[in-house]
Design a protein around this motif. Structure first.
Motif, PDB file in Angstrom:
ATOM      1  N   LEU A  14       0.820  -1.214   0.000  1.00  3.87           N
ATOM      2  CA  LEU A  14       0.000   0.000   0.000  1.00  3.87           C
ATOM      3  C   LEU A  14       0.854   1.265   0.000  1.00  3.87           C
ATOM      4  CD1 LEU A  14      -2.786  -1.118   2.479  1.00  3.87           C
ATOM      5  CD2 LEU A  14      -3.080  -0.644   0.029  1.00  3.87           C
ATOM      6  N   GLN A  51      -4.666  -0.978  -4.382  1.00  8.59           N
ATOM      7  CA  GLN A  51      -5.406  -1.640  -3.305  1.00  8.59           C
ATOM      8  C   GLN A  51      -5.724  -3.102  -3.627  1.00  8.59           C
ATOM      9  OE1 GLN A  51      -8.307   1.846  -2.920  1.00  8.59           O
ATOM     10  NE2 GLN A  51      -8.328   0.944  -0.872  1.00  8.59           N
ATOM     11  N   CYS A 109     -11.846   3.813   4.345  1.00  2.71           N
ATOM     12  CA  CYS A 109     -11.056   3.225   3.276  1.00  2.71           C
ATOM     13  C   CYS A 109     -11.184   1.704   3.327  1.00  2.71           C
ATOM     14  CB  CYS A 109      -9.596   3.641   3.439  1.00  2.71           C
ATOM     15  SG  CYS A 109      -8.495   2.987   2.172  1.00  2.71           S
ATOM     16  N   SER A 111      -9.029  -0.334   2.588  1.00  2.00           N
ATOM     17  CA  SER A 111      -7.759  -0.891   3.069  1.00  2.00           C
ATOM     18  C   SER A 111      -7.557  -0.658   4.573  1.00  2.00           C
ATOM     19  CB  SER A 111      -6.581  -0.294   2.290  1.00  2.00           C
ATOM     20  OG  SER A 111      -6.637  -0.735   0.942  1.00  2.00           O
ATOM     21  N   GLU A 152      -8.439   8.754  -3.403  1.00  2.00           N
ATOM     22  CA  GLU A 152      -7.958   7.653  -4.249  1.00  2.00           C
ATOM     23  C   GLU A 152      -6.607   7.991  -4.877  1.00  2.00           C
ATOM     24  OE1 GLU A 152      -9.232   4.810  -3.931  1.00  2.00           O
ATOM     25  OE2 GLU A 152     -11.045   5.509  -2.924  1.00  2.00           O
ATOM     26  N   HIS A 155      -3.617   7.153  -2.811  1.00  2.00           N
ATOM     27  CA  HIS A 155      -3.161   5.756  -2.894  1.00  2.00           C
ATOM     28  C   HIS A 155      -2.067   5.592  -3.958  1.00  2.00           C
ATOM     29  CE1 HIS A 155      -5.807   3.653  -0.142  1.00  2.00           C
ATOM     30  NE2 HIS A 155      -6.865   4.267  -0.646  1.00  2.00           N
ATOM     31  N   LEU A 160      -2.191   6.772   2.683  1.00  2.53           N
ATOM     32  CA  LEU A 160      -3.524   6.373   3.152  1.00  2.53           C
ATOM     33  C   LEU A 160      -4.156   7.561   3.876  1.00  2.53           C
ATOM     34  CD1 LEU A 160      -2.546   2.898   4.611  1.00  2.53           C
ATOM     35  CD2 LEU A 160      -3.896   3.295   2.547  1.00  2.53           C
TER      36      LEU A 160
END
Length: 184
Positions: A14, A51, A109, A111, A152, A155, A160
């Motif tokens: 990530l 992701q 999120c 993630s 987004e 990312h 994050l």
């Protein structure tokens, strides 16, 4: 189409900086289809390729606005399924003109499952991106779309939403996530 596994913190992938897309082909189309299926299944409103373990500058977003209802005429409505899908694809996106005005939004999120925190971002942006055919688009955005696109796009740089928080708040979110995982 396939539902792909979503990477979760603390997966080191990530933190990868994603590479620009240079080939607009069937593989890219398949990736985007799989990303939409994965995002809708999660469910979420945005997903970056990293992701799902693909370090390419590809994002999918669908704010899935609730459909307008005609309650006056006594129509039965199922709120869970009455959404207007507006799938958007952003390849090699960039922000050209962020406003100085900031907007705060309670972000989450896929993630960082089931964790939310207030994040401040520019309230309006002008974005440029390519579509599946490599054609360039430009649009001014505000509200949830501006927030979601910025989230987004982070990312793509290995950032994050929790990286925008103070160290203390970030530690609290991660502690809650670990507690939740142990309970599951």
């Amino acid at each position: 189409m396939a539902i792909l596994p979503i990477l979760e913190v603390p997966d080191p992938r990530l933190k990868t900086i994603s590479q620009p897309v240079t080939e607009f082909n069937a593989d890219l189309r398949k990736l985007v289809e799989d990303m939409f299926e994965t995002m809708y299944d999660a469910p979420g409103i945005g997903l970056a390729a990293i992701q799902v373990g693909v370090p390419k500058r590809v994002l999918v977003i669908d704010l899935q606005e609730p459909a307008p209802h005609d309650h006056e005429h006594g129509e039965h409505c199922n709120h869970d399924h009455d959404v207007v899908r507006d799938p958007r694809i952003f390849i090699n996106p960039e922000i050209l003109d962020p406003s100085e005005d900031m907007a705060s939004y309670n972000e989450g999120c896929l993630s960082v499952p089931d964790q939310y925190a207030e994040v401040d971002r520019p309230a309006k942006i002008r974005a440029r991106w390519q579509d599946l055919d490599g054609k360039t688009h430009e649009e001014e955005m505000d509200g949830l779309m501006a927030t979601c696109l910025q989230h987004e796009m982070d990312h793509l740089e290995g950032i994050l939403f929790i990286d925008h928080l103070s160290r203390l708040k970030r530690q609290m979110v991660l502690k809650k996530l670990n507690k939740q995982r142990k309970a599951a």
